[in-house]
Design an enzyme around this catalytic site. Sequence first.
Site, PDB file in Angstrom:
ATOM      1  N   ARG A 147      -8.574 -37.844  13.853  1.00 58.19           N
ATOM      2  CA  ARG A 147      -7.597 -36.757  13.710  1.00 58.19           C
ATOM      3  C   ARG A 147      -7.316 -36.424  12.245  1.00 58.19           C
ATOM      4  NH1 ARG A 147      -7.464 -32.724  14.918  1.00 58.19           N
ATOM      5  NH2 ARG A 147      -8.228 -33.526  16.901  1.00 58.19           N
TER       6      ARG A 147
ATOM      7  N   LYS B  93       0.473 -20.115  -4.008  1.00 56.86           N
ATOM      8  CA  LYS B  93       1.102 -20.225  -2.672  1.00 56.86           C
ATOM      9  C   LYS B  93       0.284 -21.188  -1.810  1.00 56.86           C
ATOM     10  CE  LYS B  93       3.302 -15.709  -2.946  1.00 56.86           C
ATOM     11  NZ  LYS B  93       3.435 -14.330  -2.389  1.00 56.86           N
TER      12      LYS B  93
ATOM     13  N   LYS C  17       6.810 -12.715 -15.549  1.00 57.77           N
ATOM     14  CA  LYS C  17       7.252 -11.862 -14.448  1.00 57.77           C
ATOM     15  C   LYS C  17       8.507 -11.092 -14.829  1.00 57.77           C
ATOM     16  CE  LYS C  17       5.161 -14.763 -10.954  1.00 57.77           C
ATOM     17  NZ  LYS C  17       5.173 -15.116  -9.543  1.00 57.77           N
TER      18      LYS C  17
ATOM     19  N   GLU D 197       2.822  -9.724 -15.433  1.00 59.66           N
ATOM     20  CA  GLU D 197       2.958  -9.007 -14.167  1.00 59.66           C
ATOM     21  C   GLU D 197       3.688  -7.695 -14.428  1.00 59.66           C
ATOM     22  OE1 GLU D 197       4.377 -11.295 -10.728  1.00 59.66           O
ATOM     23  OE2 GLU D 197       5.696  -9.607 -10.272  1.00 59.66           O
TER      24      GLU D 197
ATOM     25  N   ASP E   4       1.195  -5.437  -9.753  1.00 60.70           N
ATOM     26  CA  ASP E   4       1.846  -5.915  -8.541  1.00 60.70           C
ATOM     27  C   ASP E   4       2.197  -4.782  -7.589  1.00 60.70           C
ATOM     28  OD1 ASP E   4       2.817  -8.026  -6.985  1.00 60.70           O
ATOM     29  OD2 ASP E   4       4.871  -7.595  -7.603  1.00 60.70           O
TER      30      ASP E   4
END
Lengths: 281, 281, 281, 281, 281, 281
Positions: free
Chosen positions: F101, F136, F168, F198, F219
């Site tokens: 597993r 992410k 940012k 950004e 963005d």
Amino acid sequence: MNSPSPLIFDPLIRTALAEDLGRAGDITTDAIVLSSARVAAAVVARKDGRMSGGAVATRVFEMLDPSLEFEAAIADGDDFREGVELLRLRGPARAVLTGERTALNLLGHLCGVATLTRAFVEAVKGTGAVVVCTRKTTAGLRALEKYAVRCGGGSNHRFGLDDAVLIKDNHIAVAGSVAAAVGAARGAVGHLVKVELEVDSLAQLEEGLVAGVDALLLDNMEPDTLREAVMMVGGRCITEASGGIDLTTVAAVAATGVDLISIGALTHSAPWLDVGLEIGS
Amino acid sequence: MNSPSPLIFDPLIRTALAEDLGRAGDITTDAIVLSSARVAAAVVARKDGRMSGGAVATRVFEMLDPSLEFEAAIADGDDFREGVELLRLRGPARAVLTGERTALNLLGHLCGVATLTRAFVEAVKGTGAVVVCTRKTTAGLRALEKYAVRCGGGSNHRFGLDDAVLIKDNHIAVAGSVAAAVGAARGAVGHLVKVELEVDSLAQLEEGLVAGVDALLLDNMEPDTLREAVMMVGGRCITEASGGIDLTTVAAVAATGVDLISIGALTHSAPWLDVGLEIGS
Amino acid sequence: MNSPSPLIFDPLIRTALAEDLGRAGDITTDAIVLSSARVAAAVVARKDGRMSGGAVATRVFEMLDPSLEFEAAIADGDDFREGVELLRLRGPARAVLTGERTALNLLGHLCGVATLTRAFVEAVKGTGAVVVCTRKTTAGLRALEKYAVRCGGGSNHRFGLDDAVLIKDNHIAVAGSVAAAVGAARGAVGHLVKVELEVDSLAQLEEGLVAGVDALLLDNMEPDTLREAVMMVGGRCITEASGGIDLTTVAAVAATGVDLISIGALTHSAPWLDVGLEIGS
Amino acid sequence: MNSPSPLIFDPLIRTALAEDLGRAGDITTDAIVLSSARVAAAVVARKDGRMSGGAVATRVFEMLDPSLEFEAAIADGDDFREGVELLRLRGPARAVLTGERTALNLLGHLCGVATLTRAFVEAVKGTGAVVVCTRKTTAGLRALEKYAVRCGGGSNHRFGLDDAVLIKDNHIAVAGSVAAAVGAARGAVGHLVKVELEVDSLAQLEEGLVAGVDALLLDNMEPDTLREAVMMVGGRCITEASGGIDLTTVAAVAATGVDLISIGALTHSAPWLDVGLEIGS
Amino acid sequence: MNSPSPLIFDPLIRTALAEDLGRAGDITTDAIVLSSARVAAAVVARKDGRMSGGAVATRVFEMLDPSLEFEAAIADGDDFREGVELLRLRGPARAVLTGERTALNLLGHLCGVATLTRAFVEAVKGTGAVVVCTRKTTAGLRALEKYAVRCGGGSNHRFGLDDAVLIKDNHIAVAGSVAAAVGAARGAVGHLVKVELEVDSLAQLEEGLVAGVDALLLDNMEPDTLREAVMMVGGRCITEASGGIDLTTVAAVAATGVDLISIGALTHSAPWLDVGLEIGS
Amino acid sequence: MNSPSPLIFDPLIRTALAEDLGRAGDITTDAIVLSSARVAAAVVARKDGRMSGGAVATRVFEMLDPSLEFEAAIADGDDFREGVELLRLRGPARAVLTGERTALNLLGHLCGVATLTRAFVEAVKGTGAVVVCTRKTTAGLRALEKYAVRCGGGSNHRFGLDDAVLIKDNHIAVAGSVAAAVGAARGAVGHLVKVELEVDSLAQLEEGLVAGVDALLLDNMEPDTLREAVMMVGGRCITEASGGIDLTTVAAVAATGVDLISIGALTHSAPWLDVGLEIGS
């Protein structure tokens, strides 16, 4: 010299490799060198010195690739000349290139400590004085640095706060007297723990002798005072000189008859001994 | 200066304290000093220097006893004179005495790195050259030593094998050519990763420029060669001089017009800066 | 008694709690008890004994919930009677119920060690003999068990293989003679490390005295032999009796005049002292 | 018996070895015994008992030196007589001497638990009662102690707070009733989690049966009450007797027909089983 | 919902932060934002969903700076609409910016698992079927993902290999028969451990019932077969459907009357739920 | 593809196995399968996909039993068809069943990431656009997920907060202007660190170009705006499109001429690729 068990230094090596590999590993070598490429290489001294850390450097490479083969050319505790091969290795090129910096950083530092220690030991040759290190070590490297001092011909002071008592001025101030401090310490520790007292005057030394300490740390005393201290002690306990002693002054200190001379610089200020990796065909 | 987050250096401090406390802790202090005793103390400089590691030293004591109170007297990145108080603390006497050596070991080392860096930075003042460190750092201390270099006015090279490409002679040998090595690297890494090439001749430098590297590490070149190299590059990429540069030669190197001068000694051979703990009433 | 620093025992407590919480935590309490519920509780002795581990038990609960409040009712090193409250706590009910078993397991074991030690100490009262523990400790609990021995009125032998030399028969066999073994050890260790020799005959004891050891471990000797050994030593070094001594024989051993009596059972066979948690309104 | 995977107990062994090696390692052996010396040795029982922990002891030595060779003479779960060899090993003398204490500490403890369990199991022979352990285990050793109980012929209760529900008086008090507590628990846990209820009266037992628990822990009941309880339950759920049961009372408890008898002493008060290391030629 | 204890998830958060901070920390924020800057911020949902992980996200920020203040706007287990604030925080700007990604990564994943679970739970509404997860979880996140399933209205299957027996085809093949496999398992595990059997035919199911298992996992069966299986079982044990069930088929499976439906996708394929951090004045 | 060094992923595997083994290990397999049983097995794809994680899955089994033998049937970075064997292994049955597993969880996730990445890469084929991942990622799996993206034909963005600057909107707000933010960042970081900005408007883009950034993150811009942005940049720096791009929109984005397209879903929402373990005779 008996290298410490890998169980003692493996965590440090793992930390050092993690620190260098980061999240993505050796992106240069991985991009350019095939995983099948093999090399023979040697760690070479670029200065004269005293060897220390052969097993440590070997372990760095071994953690990266257990299939590497090693040959220790110079044993820990032996002297070497500039240009000499200290360690030979053979196997996957990637592991050799990736481990190079971590291995050399550790080896160069430990040889540096051993070589500086050797210089102090040679400077006191002919006296009975033993050169010892202190707890002024690098965070995480105490066991290895203390080993390097032994490789250099020196001996070790305490390894930590817990394996011997060392009573300093602040302890005496709190306790009220040397006798009270020594008594409290003796009462609290086991029968295999020695008690050393740091003194900065001959009066304090006398109190220490009366209190029956195992060793006296004679702090920042001039040679004449040290000589007088040694005579006062008359072999009743170990005497240790300490405080700002360097290669220009250590012989005079040793000549006073002290048993030990402790030098923080052995571990906190030893310059790196230049070592490089040469890759052959 | 922005001290790194404690999340970055706490594991090192925990290791250092564990190493000093061992299994039984500070047997001297625990035997002699009451747990209720309180002191005011100060970390004092015993030499002139540049501050680095105030938050690190503070954290050592804080881990031993969160009830201690601190006052940073000299900020990281500031200069100080011998005799000056760097950090003041107040609280339980035991934690102060027990943490003393671990805190001073770290602080003295980081101030040592910052102070040596400052000396190099001052030696190149007036040129545009930036003094940078290398990966020749102490196992486990890379983040802190690189921070100390910044405190000393220097800048940082790669933090590890994974955050920039640095192509050396062995990589070129394996790849067959500079172009092949650079191409392989560019193809493997992301768009935010720079590629630096180590060259030891002007011919190799030319190849590097053609291959389009971001930086050239000019290894072990004499000032005249460096000057020629800088002119050949003509601003098309960053130039970095490296190899055996010391305080006596760094100004001449800087005068060649190189952008950066990297010096391993900043981190591997900085002598400890003498700091002590003085306990008041 | 000075409890060891939490830095020393926190990893053990973290391990113990992780072991009990597993992946899902206290599923019974979390299902039944609201997170807002609060209780007052007390750890209560269900047998007479000697206290040890108050700070350790407290730390278990504190790790689960720092908002809990504690009151130490019995100090480490003090005696208590069945039914007495040892520690009081107040705060979130969940943390109290979840931490109960881990805290009691540690406290009951440490009180058990302290209470058994106390029994041996009382059995030798009136002689000068000191009761000491051995390295026959539970994996991971050495520092705490040695502390519990001190709480019980005993003293500590070596904390590990590295803080004192203890030469046994196998070492002598390899070295060729007692003198050779002692000489090799003295030559390898620092000035603050004591050397003890285990002997099983008076002839070996004589060799040890000549070799100048700091302590003699008299292994498995009958009282008459021990008495003779003590007389032969005549105060020239510490004498320690060892080997199969129990509460029925310890007084006779102590009467021989030995300085120390070491007993493995203090740490490896102390029965748990029954302690429970009582939750009030 | 199936020894747990080394992945489960390696961290404990690493902790135990680190605890014994400290910073400097086995200074006695390293000073006296050559690294090339080899020995054959055997772990020998000094008392009759039940074996447990052979793989654990082996792993201690193996971590120190992977070149050692082992032969398990007695399998875990088998009985042995005083004087019998439990484990034979052959290889570098240093690793054998250095690992001796750590290996014996673990082995003696686990054999102690297995041997005490065996005594309880034998005492209830002929009844259907199963002897089980509790969560009253030593911090960090739960998996191994529970394994030792199985080696002794016993069975295991919960491994932690998270693998079964055990509702005690405090939970019932908070929930308001047995039914409410059982309902809350059933609603919160998965379908593979059993629910046990601790009861101290037959009235509570009745409530538990109505609530549909999987097992009833009959706490501190006299044999007569236990017998009545077993009859009331009539096989509708598992019955477990608990509370202060010892070797003199366990047979009477078993005779009441309870399914299980849980005994904290198996893990918290098992005396060490005496084992030693004998080194041959 | 009861969030797991921080003792359970702190190591994961520490790993996640270390992974993002690397050696040099948040170099963008540290360069641009003053350490004295303070902000108010909110974690905002960019999609409808079910909350899970509020305490986990909070802890990320708290580890970076304990002086931050938090307000949970939506409780774990509650539904939320796109645009809603889930968590508000206020304090040092650096910690907010540095922790943003790590906190959102965890929160978005856990809300994703909870929200997908909710969809399955809603799809079976009106039947008695319970939606459960499997061991198909993300390495290191099992405790949190299983918690997120509970937040979504589902229930949990085994947490690991050790808290319940699940006999599969390979086990049966080795054992020779269902009866032998079940017997071996029952004989080896404690009384609080349930035994589940995976079957892929009604014949095997019959064998399982005879062997007396606690639960049957009906693997990859069509609804008609499932319905027949449920009738054959007739409430004698728990029935669980498993294998390739998705949102389009789950209602039909639930309608067969099975007790449980286990779905690996809940944890291994839940898409991230979009959450963002909005910084106010 | 170059799999990361095991030094990088071993801690994750150790965590994953510990999580599955718990305290008692694989109780089903240990009860039913003899330790001497041996099997041949294969990991088989149940869907078409792109391989990633072969060495990772291998290492899971190897940690459980180093005597297992492996054969990689499909190399990382290669495509495979449903039904194909990805990895073959042979050896002790227990380790195969126990590791199944954990190995499949990791492999299925990494193949899932690689396969989703491949889909995006194919969707932009013919344009020059490179598909890149973001930060992410799943807590603890960043290095492996980023590797899986490379296996899928994508490239990597930053590995953490410390290896590149990404400015940012919040940073700009604090700094006062794009120029100030870029200047502060450039002044703080080393010469091998790139600076990306950004922007969400063409006006900001212009400021970024003037400030001399290395890359612009565009963005949430529509294709038309992106096209205009790319023309404005005119090759002066890298352009990256970001924000809510999926498989239906990525081709249009790529057609705008941007250099990179970053997609969080590659790592945070890749569905598991179905893989199973088949055990042969």
